[in-house]
Design an enzyme around this catalytic site. Structure first.
Site, PDB file in Angstrom:
ATOM      1  N   CYS A 119       0.814  -1.219   0.000  1.00 52.70           N
ATOM      2  CA  CYS A 119       0.000   0.000   0.000  1.00 52.70           C
ATOM      3  C   CYS A 119       0.849   1.272   0.000  1.00 52.70           C
ATOM      4  O   CYS A 119       0.336   2.357  -0.273  1.00 52.70           O
ATOM      5  CB  CYS A 119      -0.944  -0.002   1.191  1.00 52.70           C
ATOM      6  SG  CYS A 119      -2.062  -1.397   1.153  1.00 52.70           S
ATOM      7  N   HIS A 261      -3.235   7.216   2.403  1.00 53.31           N
ATOM      8  CA  HIS A 261      -3.654   5.909   1.893  1.00 53.31           C
ATOM      9  C   HIS A 261      -5.031   5.594   2.461  1.00 53.31           C
ATOM     10  O   HIS A 261      -5.267   5.733   3.662  1.00 53.31           O
ATOM     11  CB  HIS A 261      -2.636   4.841   2.326  1.00 53.31           C
ATOM     12  CG  HIS A 261      -3.109   3.454   2.123  1.00 53.31           C
ATOM     13  ND1 HIS A 261      -3.608   3.014   0.918  1.00 53.31           N
ATOM     14  CD2 HIS A 261      -3.178   2.392   2.974  1.00 53.31           C
ATOM     15  CE1 HIS A 261      -3.957   1.737   1.030  1.00 53.31           C
ATOM     16  NE2 HIS A 261      -3.713   1.339   2.267  1.00 53.31           N
ATOM     17  N   ASN A 291     -10.171  -0.159  -0.013  1.00 49.53           N
ATOM     18  CA  ASN A 291      -8.712  -0.078  -0.039  1.00 49.53           C
ATOM     19  C   ASN A 291      -8.196  -0.714  -1.335  1.00 49.53           C
ATOM     20  O   ASN A 291      -8.263  -1.927  -1.490  1.00 49.53           O
ATOM     21  CB  ASN A 291      -8.173  -0.814   1.193  1.00 49.53           C
ATOM     22  CG  ASN A 291      -6.661  -0.797   1.277  1.00 49.53           C
ATOM     23  OD1 ASN A 291      -5.976  -0.468   0.308  1.00 49.53           O
ATOM     24  ND2 ASN A 291      -6.148  -1.166   2.431  1.00 49.53           N
TER      25      ASN A 291
HETATM   26  O1  UT7 Z   1      -3.783  -1.196   3.475  1.00 48.01           O
HETATM   27  C1  UT7 Z   1      -3.096  -1.861   4.465  1.00 48.01           C
HETATM   28  C2  UT7 Z   1      -3.359  -1.276   5.750  1.00 48.01           C
HETATM   29  N1  UT7 Z   1      -4.480  -1.944   6.384  1.00 48.01           N
HETATM   30  C3  UT7 Z   1      -5.103  -1.314   7.336  1.00 48.01           C
HETATM   31  O2  UT7 Z   1      -4.814  -0.173   7.609  1.00 48.01           O
HETATM   32  C4  UT7 Z   1      -6.150  -2.034   8.130  1.00 48.01           C
HETATM   33  C5  UT7 Z   1      -6.092  -1.571   9.557  1.00 48.01           C
HETATM   34  N2  UT7 Z   1      -7.072  -2.214  10.416  1.00 48.01           N
HETATM   35  C6  UT7 Z   1      -8.379  -1.876  10.371  1.00 48.01           C
HETATM   36  O3  UT7 Z   1      -8.772  -1.042   9.586  1.00 48.01           O
HETATM   37  C7  UT7 Z   1      -9.308  -2.499  11.390  1.00 48.01           C
HETATM   38  O4  UT7 Z   1      -8.542  -3.191  12.342  1.00 48.01           O
HETATM   39  C8  UT7 Z   1     -10.358  -3.470  10.747  1.00 48.01           C
HETATM   40  C9  UT7 Z   1     -11.346  -2.678   9.963  1.00 48.01           C
HETATM   41  C10 UT7 Z   1      -9.648  -4.471   9.850  1.00 48.01           C
HETATM   42  C11 UT7 Z   1     -11.095  -4.212  11.844  1.00 48.01           C
HETATM   43  O5  UT7 Z   1     -11.703  -3.299  12.731  1.00 48.01           O
HETATM   44  P1  UT7 Z   1     -11.602  -3.507  14.310  1.00 48.01           P
HETATM   45  O6  UT7 Z   1     -12.375  -2.428  14.927  1.00 48.01           O
HETATM   46  O7  UT7 Z   1     -10.141  -3.596  14.637  1.00 48.01           O
HETATM   47  O8  UT7 Z   1     -12.360  -4.871  14.518  1.00 48.01           O
HETATM   48  P2  UT7 Z   1     -11.843  -6.235  15.144  1.00 48.01           P
HETATM   49  O9  UT7 Z   1     -10.957  -6.948  14.182  1.00 48.01           O
HETATM   50  O10 UT7 Z   1     -11.325  -6.003  16.516  1.00 48.01           O
HETATM   51  O11 UT7 Z   1     -13.191  -7.009  15.266  1.00 48.01           O
HETATM   52  C12 UT7 Z   1     -14.206  -6.598  16.197  1.00 48.01           C
HETATM   53  C13 UT7 Z   1     -15.354  -7.559  16.083  1.00 48.01           C
HETATM   54  C14 UT7 Z   1     -14.939  -9.023  16.210  1.00 48.01           C
HETATM   55  O12 UT7 Z   1     -15.962  -9.699  16.882  1.00 48.01           O
HETATM   56  P3  UT7 Z   1     -15.774 -10.130  18.405  1.00 48.01           P
HETATM   57  O13 UT7 Z   1     -14.544 -10.986  18.439  1.00 48.01           O
HETATM   58  O14 UT7 Z   1     -15.603  -8.838  19.138  1.00 48.01           O
HETATM   59  O15 UT7 Z   1     -17.043 -10.840  18.707  1.00 48.01           O
HETATM   60  C15 UT7 Z   1     -14.889  -9.498  14.790  1.00 48.01           C
HETATM   61  O16 UT7 Z   1     -15.111 -10.884  14.669  1.00 48.01           O
HETATM   62  O17 UT7 Z   1     -15.951  -7.428  14.805  1.00 48.01           O
HETATM   63  C16 UT7 Z   1     -16.018  -8.717  14.182  1.00 48.01           C
HETATM   64  N3  UT7 Z   1     -15.839  -8.526  12.745  1.00 48.01           N
HETATM   65  C17 UT7 Z   1     -16.875  -8.335  11.904  1.00 48.01           C
HETATM   66  N4  UT7 Z   1     -18.200  -8.272  12.097  1.00 48.01           N
HETATM   67  C18 UT7 Z   1     -18.969  -8.056  11.034  1.00 48.01           C
HETATM   68  C19 UT7 Z   1     -14.695  -8.494  12.041  1.00 48.01           C
HETATM   69  N5  UT7 Z   1     -14.940  -8.287  10.751  1.00 48.01           N
HETATM   70  C20 UT7 Z   1     -16.293  -8.191  10.636  1.00 48.01           C
HETATM   71  C21 UT7 Z   1     -17.159  -7.973   9.557  1.00 48.01           C
HETATM   72  N6  UT7 Z   1     -18.467  -7.904   9.796  1.00 48.01           N
HETATM   73  N7  UT7 Z   1     -16.688  -7.812   8.297  1.00 48.01           N
END
Ligand code: UT7
Length: 338
Positions: A119, A261, A291
């Site tokens: 990225c 980005h 993204n």
């Molecule tokens: O381009 C490269 C750079 N990449 C990035 O910059 C990505 C950086 N990271 C992020 O943007 C965020 O970490 C994400 C968007 C990927 C995830 O967001 P988050 O707030 O960190 O969520 P999480 O992974 O902590 O997940 C929270 C909850 C989990 O459920 P539990 O364990 O709390 O019950 C996940 O299982 O959300 C759940 N979850 C979803 N629910 C519905 C994860 N993905 C999804 C989904 N739909 N797509």
């Protein structure tokens, strides 16, 4: 260490272009495939839909169109292009896709090669191209960021599949005797944290002859520890941008546009708030494209130039970050038309 162009020859940003696939997949459609929903995706990422390359499209075609649009805006004869760099992690040919773009453009005097920095790739390629121009060895370059991550996404992993889309963007830069458009930049890598975000090769070995095996050329789907990458981005991007602003004694309020980005709206908002940059100056098109990896920055730049938000002379603070881990920042003036 922060570098600046420190050269006799300045660089001018004179054109930009972009191209995206036709097929749009919205969040509700993804909800038919994995356990997710529009509310979760929008509130956690800002993404509403993404574009996916279909059967009659290709990344090389998108990259060619993006480059051509940039060259047209710059009003260049394609024969005057010296250099084409394609930033991509998803080439159609592992030996490199840039020469095919050079041939599509009929830019017969240009040398063309791929550069991979995920990225951060566009920013790394921009800085690389600027060195050729700054040294005086070349005059005109097209820098393309293009990726098709949708072919490497695990479409059954809701943690990653909702984030990515395909697209291409490009800029045309040339040497100038006037004010240097690229004020300064800095690039960084930290391979020790590379495990957070990968598109690894598979570790399959097949029999070759008796007593010898060969590795099968194959890659696994994208794997990401989202929280770790998020923490890395909101920590490192303000540091690298802040150091750059300090070095050039530019106050955050002098920035016309924050061009980051496009990975997550929450990351854009967090970085902007660290510099008290109002939301009207924060460029975002995550809602429509998600993204697109190396393409996000030039895709966003092109949109904002063509709808006349970015005007000639505007100061842009730019930062890219992602797998590697890699990150970088640049401060530049838009010199092109519109
Ligand atoms: O381009 C490269 C750079 N990449 C990035 O910059 C990505 C950086 N990271 C992020 O943007 C965020 O970490 C994400 C968007 C990927 C995830 O967001 P988050 O707030 O960190 O969520 P999480 O992974 O902590 O997940 C929270 C909850 C989990 O459920 P539990 O364990 O709390 O019950 C996940 O299982 O959300 C759940 N979850 C979803 N629910 C519905 C994860 N993905 C999804 C989904 N739909 N797509």
């Amino acid at each position: 260490m922060i570098r600046n162009s420190q050269c006799e020859t300045g660089i001018s940003f004179v054109g930009c272009g972009s191209a995206t696939p036709k097929k749009i997949i919205n969040n509700n459609q993804l909800g038919q495939r994995v356990d997710t929903n529009d509310e979760w995706i929008q509130s956690r990422t800002g993404i509403g839909e993404r574009r996916v390359i279909g059967e009659n499209e290709s990344l090389i075609d998108l990259a060619t169109d993006a480059a051509l649009n940039a060259v047209k805006m710059a009003n260049w004869d394609v024969k005057t292009i010296d250099l084409i760099i394609l930033a991509t992690s998803t080439p159609e040919d592992l030996f490199g896709s840039a020469p095919k773009i050079q041939s599509n453009l009929k830019a017969s005097n240009a040398v063309a090669f791929d550069l991979t920095a995920a990225c951060s790739g566009f920013l790394f390629a921009l800085v690389t191209a600027s060195q050729y121009l700054a040294s005086g060895s070349m005059k005109r370059a097209v820098v393309i960021g293009a990726d098709q991550l949708t072919k490497w996404v695990d479409w059954d992993d809701r943690k990653t599949c909702v984030l990515f889309g395909d697209g291409a963007g490009a800029v045309a830069i040339e040497t100038t005797d006037n004010q240097d458009g690229l004020i300064g930049y800095d690039l960084k890598s930290d391979g020790s944290k590379g495990g957070c975000l990968n598109l690894f090769q598979s570790n399959i070995f097949l029999d070759l002859v008796q007593g010898a095996k060969h590795q099968k050329g194959e890659y696994l789907p994208i794997k990401m520890e989202g929280k770790e990458v998020y923490k890395f981005a909101v920590k490192e991007v303000p540091i690298i941008l802040g150091e750059l602003l300090d070095k050039y004694q530019i106050k955050p309020e002098s920035i016309d546009w924050l061009l980051l980005h496009q990975a997550n709206q929450r990351i854009l908002d967090a970085v902007a708030s660290r510099f008290s940059i109002p939301s009207e100056k924060v460029l975002s098109n995550l809602k429509h494209y998600g993204n697109t990896s190396a393409a996000t920055i030039p895709l966003m730049l092109d949109e904002a130039v063509r709808d006349q938000r970015i005007k000639p002379g505007d100061l842009i603070a730019c930062s890219g970050f992602g797998a590697g881990l890699s990150w970088g920042a640049a401060l530049f003036f838009w010199h092109g038309p519109y």
